[in-house]
Design a protein around this motif. Structure first.
Motif, short mmCIF file in Angstrom:
data_model
loop_
_atom_site.label_atom_id
_atom_site.label_comp_id
_atom_site.label_asym_id
_atom_site.label_seq_id
_atom_site.Cartn_x
_atom_site.Cartn_y
_atom_site.Cartn_z
N HIS A 173 59.63 -17.68 -8.38
CA HIS A 173 59.98 -16.71 -7.32
C HIS A 173 60.75 -17.39 -6.20
O HIS A 173 60.39 -17.29 -5.03
CB HIS A 173 58.73 -16.03 -6.76
N LYS A 174 61.81 -18.06 -6.54
CA LYS A 174 62.66 -18.75 -5.55
C LYS A 174 63.51 -17.74 -4.79
O LYS A 174 63.88 -16.69 -5.31
CB LYS A 174 63.59 -19.75 -6.23
N ILE A 175 63.82 -18.08 -3.55
CA ILE A 175 64.69 -17.24 -2.72
C ILE A 175 66.10 -17.25 -3.29
O ILE A 175 66.79 -16.24 -3.28
CB ILE A 175 64.70 -17.76 -1.27
N GLN A 176 66.52 -18.39 -3.81
CA GLN A 176 67.89 -18.57 -4.26
C GLN A 176 68.08 -18.13 -5.71
O GLN A 176 69.02 -18.56 -6.37
CB GLN A 176 68.33 -20.02 -4.06
N ASP A 205 62.98 -26.47 -3.55
CA ASP A 205 62.33 -25.41 -2.77
C ASP A 205 63.05 -25.31 -1.42
O ASP A 205 62.94 -26.21 -0.59
CB ASP A 205 60.87 -25.73 -2.52
N PRO A 236 63.37 -23.59 2.25
CA PRO A 236 62.44 -22.89 3.14
C PRO A 236 62.85 -21.43 3.33
O PRO A 236 64.03 -21.10 3.33
CB PRO A 236 62.54 -23.67 4.45
N ASP A 237 61.85 -20.58 3.49
CA ASP A 237 62.08 -19.14 3.68
C ASP A 237 62.31 -18.88 5.16
O ASP A 237 61.42 -18.45 5.88
CB ASP A 237 60.87 -18.37 3.16
N GLY A 255 61.97 -15.09 6.32
CA GLY A 255 60.56 -14.70 6.29
C GLY A 255 59.76 -15.35 7.40
O GLY A 255 58.88 -14.75 8.00
N MET A 256 60.11 -16.61 7.69
CA MET A 256 59.42 -17.32 8.76
C MET A 256 59.69 -16.66 10.11
O MET A 256 58.77 -16.45 10.91
CB MET A 256 59.89 -18.78 8.79
N ARG A 316 57.75 -13.39 10.35
CA ARG A 316 56.34 -13.59 10.67
C ARG A 316 56.15 -13.96 12.13
O ARG A 316 55.20 -13.53 12.79
CB ARG A 316 55.75 -14.68 9.76
#
Length: 150
Positions: A60-63, A93, A95-96, A99-100, A103
């Motif tokens: 489930h990678k962002i990229q 990996d 960083p999101d 999303g960060m 939040r």
């Protein structure tokens, strides 16, 4: 027409030599093996080619979309650097960041007592003014210079 064996031929012929008009079983078996080998190698190549995309999808990678596009570019252009770049992106990996920040914004809205999802809406100065010691918001509607001099 006579189907007699030529006298120069050996008396015992191997089983893969057929009579005229008969089915050549060795050729049929060789054709089946050849078709199976071509399909098997093609499927192996396709599985290897989609390896970065499957790796990014599994974790489930962002990229994931970027890895998928790099895989398609490598497939259609035969430039292997795209495949290697997709494989490296699937292994790293990232960083999101969005999303960060989402939040963080949600937590700040909760601390400020603002309804979730409305923190970015344009609010009037009266709603966001800091009340003074007497409980009244004296700086509501005042400019920045007026607030600094007061």
């Amino acid at each position: 027409m006579n189907a007699a064996v030529n006298p120069a031929a050996p008396h015992h012929l191997p089983s893969f030599i057929t009579a005229p008009g008969g089915t050549d079983y060795l050729m049929v078996i060789a054709a089946i093996i050849l078709i199976g080998a071509v399909l098997g190698i093609g499927l192996l190549f396709l599985r290897l080619h989609t390896l970065p995309e499957r790796m990014a999808h599994k974790t489930h990678k962002i990229q994931f979309e970027v890895v998928a596009v790099l895989g398609l570019l490598a497939l259609f252009t035969h430039i292997h650097a795209f495949w290697v770049a997709g494989l490296l992106l699937a292994l790293i990996d990232l960083p999101d960041i969005p999303g960060m920040f989402g939040r963080m914004a949600g937590s700040l809205e909760k601390i400020a007592g603002i309804a979730p999802g409305t923190g970015g809406d344009a609010a009037s100065d009266a709603e966001t003014a800091v009340p003074g010691p007497d409980g009244i918001a004296p700086y509501a509607g005042a400019s920045v210079e007026e607030k600094n001099h007061a």
